[in-house]
Design a protein around this motif. Structure first.
Motif, PDB file in Angstrom:
ATOM      1  N   CYS A   1       0.831  -1.211   0.000  1.00 59.75           N
ATOM      2  CA  CYS A   1       0.000   0.000   0.000  1.00 59.75           C
ATOM      3  C   CYS A   1       0.863   1.258   0.000  1.00 59.75           C
ATOM      4  O   CYS A   1       0.590   2.205  -0.741  1.00 59.75           O
ATOM      5  CB  CYS A   1      -0.929   0.013   1.199  1.00 59.75           C
ATOM      6  SG  CYS A   1      -2.259  -1.187   1.096  1.00 59.75           S
ATOM      7  N   LEU A   2       1.904   1.272   0.818  1.00 66.70           N
ATOM      8  CA  LEU A   2       2.791   2.436   0.860  1.00 66.70           C
ATOM      9  C   LEU A   2       3.524   2.631  -0.462  1.00 66.70           C
ATOM     10  O   LEU A   2       3.707   3.770  -0.914  1.00 66.70           O
ATOM     11  CB  LEU A   2       3.782   2.304   2.016  1.00 66.70           C
ATOM     12  CG  LEU A   2       3.179   2.431   3.410  1.00 66.70           C
ATOM     13  CD1 LEU A   2       4.238   2.155   4.471  1.00 66.70           C
ATOM     14  CD2 LEU A   2       2.565   3.797   3.612  1.00 66.70           C
ATOM     15  N   GLU A   3       3.930   1.546  -1.095  1.00 67.13           N
ATOM     16  CA  GLU A   3       4.601   1.644  -2.393  1.00 67.13           C
ATOM     17  C   GLU A   3       3.651   2.210  -3.447  1.00 67.13           C
ATOM     18  O   GLU A   3       4.034   3.072  -4.247  1.00 67.13           O
ATOM     19  CB  GLU A   3       5.118   0.279  -2.823  1.00 67.13           C
ATOM     20  CG  GLU A   3       5.785   0.259  -4.174  1.00 67.13           C
ATOM     21  CD  GLU A   3       7.067   1.086  -4.246  1.00 67.13           C
ATOM     22  OE1 GLU A   3       7.399   1.566  -5.351  1.00 67.13           O
ATOM     23  OE2 GLU A   3       7.726   1.269  -3.205  1.00 67.13           O
ATOM     24  N   LEU A   4       2.407   1.755  -3.450  1.00 65.63           N
ATOM     25  CA  LEU A   4       1.427   2.274  -4.415  1.00 65.63           C
ATOM     26  C   LEU A   4       1.139   3.751  -4.176  1.00 65.63           C
ATOM     27  O   LEU A   4       1.022   4.527  -5.137  1.00 65.63           O
ATOM     28  CB  LEU A   4       0.141   1.456  -4.353  1.00 65.63           C
ATOM     29  CG  LEU A   4       0.254   0.003  -4.824  1.00 65.63           C
ATOM     30  CD1 LEU A   4      -1.052  -0.736  -4.582  1.00 65.63           C
ATOM     31  CD2 LEU A   4       0.660  -0.076  -6.280  1.00 65.63           C
ATOM     32  N   LEU A   5       1.032   4.159  -2.915  1.00 64.89           N
ATOM     33  CA  LEU A   5       0.829   5.575  -2.608  1.00 64.89           C
ATOM     34  C   LEU A   5       2.028   6.409  -3.045  1.00 64.89           C
ATOM     35  O   LEU A   5       1.872   7.511  -3.568  1.00 64.89           O
ATOM     36  CB  LEU A   5       0.590   5.760  -1.108  1.00 64.89           C
ATOM     37  CG  LEU A   5      -0.762   5.281  -0.594  1.00 64.89           C
ATOM     38  CD1 LEU A   5      -0.778   5.291   0.929  1.00 64.89           C
ATOM     39  CD2 LEU A   5      -1.874   6.139  -1.147  1.00 64.89           C
ATOM     40  N   HIS A   6       3.220   5.878  -2.852  1.00 68.41           N
ATOM     41  CA  HIS A   6       4.439   6.574  -3.266  1.00 68.41           C
ATOM     42  C   HIS A   6       4.460   6.783  -4.773  1.00 68.41           C
ATOM     43  O   HIS A   6       4.772   7.866  -5.267  1.00 68.41           O
ATOM     44  CB  HIS A   6       5.646   5.749  -2.808  1.00 68.41           C
ATOM     45  CG  HIS A   6       6.952   6.351  -3.129  1.00 68.41           C
ATOM     46  ND1 HIS A   6       7.931   5.684  -3.835  1.00 68.41           N
ATOM     47  CD2 HIS A   6       7.470   7.568  -2.860  1.00 68.41           C
ATOM     48  CE1 HIS A   6       8.980   6.465  -3.980  1.00 68.41           C
ATOM     49  NE2 HIS A   6       8.724   7.617  -3.403  1.00 68.41           N
ATOM     50  N   ARG A   7       4.113   5.743  -5.520  1.00 69.85           N
ATOM     51  CA  ARG A   7       4.084   5.852  -6.984  1.00 69.85           C
ATOM     52  C   ARG A   7       3.011   6.829  -7.451  1.00 69.85           C
ATOM     53  O   ARG A   7       3.222   7.613  -8.371  1.00 69.85           O
ATOM     54  CB  ARG A   7       3.842   4.481  -7.607  1.00 69.85           C
ATOM     55  CG  ARG A   7       5.016   3.560  -7.462  1.00 69.85           C
ATOM     56  CD  ARG A   7       4.719   2.202  -8.041  1.00 69.85           C
ATOM     57  NE  ARG A   7       5.811   1.288  -7.790  1.00 69.85           N
ATOM     58  CZ  ARG A   7       6.209   0.379  -8.652  1.00 69.85           C
ATOM     59  NH1 ARG A   7       5.589   0.231  -9.807  1.00 69.85           N
ATOM     60  NH2 ARG A   7       7.214  -0.409  -8.362  1.00 69.85           N
ATOM     61  N   GLN A   8       1.853   6.788  -6.810  1.00 72.09           N
ATOM     62  CA  GLN A   8       0.755   7.698  -7.161  1.00 72.09           C
ATOM     63  C   GLN A   8       1.165   9.150  -6.914  1.00 72.09           C
ATOM     64  O   GLN A   8       0.920  10.026  -7.733  1.00 72.09           O
ATOM     65  CB  GLN A   8      -0.484   7.350  -6.331  1.00 72.09           C
ATOM     66  CG  GLN A   8      -1.702   8.145  -6.652  1.00 72.09           C
ATOM     67  CD  GLN A   8      -2.476   7.576  -7.814  1.00 72.09           C
ATOM     68  OE1 GLN A   8      -2.113   6.574  -8.397  1.00 72.09           O
ATOM     69  NE2 GLN A   8      -3.554   8.216  -8.163  1.00 72.09           N
TER      70      GLN A   8
END
Length: 57
Positions: free
Chosen positions: A22-29
């Motif tokens: 989840c944190l990785e996806l938020l970072h990419r977004q």
């Protein structure tokens, strides 16, 4: 009187993997939209960013 609570998360391996994903996806977004708005700012000369940014919110 002020009261403060602190909680420590102790996730298991599966939960930790989910949190990291989840944190990785938020970072990419975040990085995607930062680049997108930076491009809009540069291409508009800095004048249209406020008008354009409200379109995406």
């Amino acid at each position: 009187m002020l009261t403060a609570y602190q909680y420590k998360l102790r996730p298991n391996k599966k939960q930790l993997a989910t949190i990291e994903l989840c944190l990785e996806l938020l970072h990419r977004q975040y990085n995607y939209w930062l680049g997108h708005f930076s491009y809009l700012l540069a291409s508009s000369g800095g004048t249209a960013l406020t008008v354009i940014s409200y379109q995406y919110l």
